[in-house]
Design a protein around this motif. Structure first.
Motif, PDB file in Angstrom:
ATOM      1  N   ALA A  16       7.688  49.029 -16.958  1.00  0.00           N
ATOM      2  CA  ALA A  16       6.930  48.005 -15.449  1.00  0.00           C
ATOM      3  C   ALA A  16       5.392  48.422 -16.081  1.00  0.00           C
ATOM      4  CB  ALA A  16       6.905  50.335 -14.529  1.00  0.00           C
ATOM      5  N   VAL A  17       4.306  47.202 -15.346  1.00  0.00           N
ATOM      6  CA  VAL A  17       3.764  47.018 -15.876  1.00  0.00           C
ATOM      7  C   VAL A  17       2.797  47.252 -14.321  1.00  0.00           C
ATOM      8  CG1 VAL A  17       4.086  45.607 -18.086  1.00  0.00           C
ATOM      9  CG2 VAL A  17       3.934  45.147 -15.884  1.00  0.00           C
ATOM     10  N   GLY A  35      -4.562  46.116 -10.055  1.00  0.00           N
ATOM     11  CA  GLY A  35      -3.337  47.250  -9.746  1.00  0.00           C
ATOM     12  C   GLY A  35      -2.049  47.458  -9.480  1.00  0.00           C
ATOM     13  N   THR A  36      -1.711  46.293  -9.546  1.00  0.00           N
ATOM     14  CA  THR A  36      -0.269  45.763  -8.400  1.00  0.00           C
ATOM     15  C   THR A  36       0.578  46.221  -9.348  1.00  0.00           C
ATOM     16  OG1 THR A  36      -0.944  44.083  -6.998  1.00  0.00           O
ATOM     17  CG2 THR A  36       1.513  44.299  -7.983  1.00  0.00           C
ATOM     18  N   LEU A  37       1.725  46.837  -9.318  1.00  0.00           N
ATOM     19  CA  LEU A  37       2.777  47.614 -10.119  1.00  0.00           C
ATOM     20  C   LEU A  37       3.811  46.742 -10.575  1.00  0.00           C
ATOM     21  CD1 LEU A  37       3.617  49.498 -11.942  1.00  0.00           C
ATOM     22  CD2 LEU A  37       5.140  50.614 -10.308  1.00  0.00           C
ATOM     23  N   GLU A  55       6.577  42.844  -4.965  1.00  0.00           N
ATOM     24  CA  GLU A  55       6.685  42.953  -3.946  1.00  0.00           C
ATOM     25  C   GLU A  55       7.727  43.074  -3.596  1.00  0.00           C
ATOM     26  OE1 GLU A  55       4.620  40.453  -1.208  1.00  0.00           O
ATOM     27  OE2 GLU A  55       2.206  41.648  -2.201  1.00  0.00           O
ATOM     28  N   SER A  56       8.947  43.725  -4.583  1.00  0.00           N
ATOM     29  CA  SER A  56      10.427  43.529  -4.224  1.00  0.00           C
ATOM     30  C   SER A  56      11.027  42.805  -4.247  1.00  0.00           C
ATOM     31  CB  SER A  56      11.116  44.853  -3.282  1.00  0.00           C
ATOM     32  OG  SER A  56      10.816  44.486  -1.928  1.00  0.00           O
ATOM     33  N   SER A  57      10.503  41.389  -3.856  1.00  0.00           N
ATOM     34  CA  SER A  57      11.441  39.790  -3.601  1.00  0.00           C
ATOM     35  C   SER A  57      11.348  38.529  -4.156  1.00  0.00           C
ATOM     36  CB  SER A  57      11.297  39.621  -2.130  1.00  0.00           C
ATOM     37  OG  SER A  57       9.827  39.860  -1.272  1.00  0.00           O
ATOM     38  N   VAL A  58       9.908  38.406  -5.154  1.00  0.00           N
ATOM     39  CA  VAL A  58       9.444  37.446  -5.496  1.00  0.00           C
ATOM     40  C   VAL A  58       9.393  37.597  -7.048  1.00  0.00           C
ATOM     41  CG1 VAL A  58       7.770  35.355  -5.749  1.00  0.00           C
ATOM     42  CG2 VAL A  58       8.111  37.040  -2.905  1.00  0.00           C
TER      43      VAL A  58
END
Length: 70
Positions: A16-17, A35-37, A55-58
């Motif tokens: 994870a970054v 700051g987005t994981l 965002e779990s999709s892109v």
């Protein structure tokens, strides 16, 4: 070849970054904010780029100089 993040830490598949700078990315509406994981990254043939889902999709392609290992 080793893939390293902005702090020099070695990145591996599944890490994870965190994004360290607001980025405009092609095929992504808007910006990816600082700051987005980004979880579960995948390494590419280029040691300066990684793939990850935002965002779990892109699926996006990110330069490693703009991410740090979490």
């Amino acid at each position: 070849m080793e893939t390293k993040g902005s702090n020099g830490n070695i990145l591996q598949d599944g890490d994870a970054v965190v994004v360290i700078k607001d980025l405009k990315v092609k095929r992504f509406p808007g910006e990816i904010k600082r700051g987005t994981l980004v979880k579960n990254i995948r390494l590419t043939d280029d040691p300066g780029e990684i793939e990850g889902k935002v965002e779990s999709s892109v699926m996006v392609l990110l330069k490693t100089v703009f991410v740090k290992k979490r």
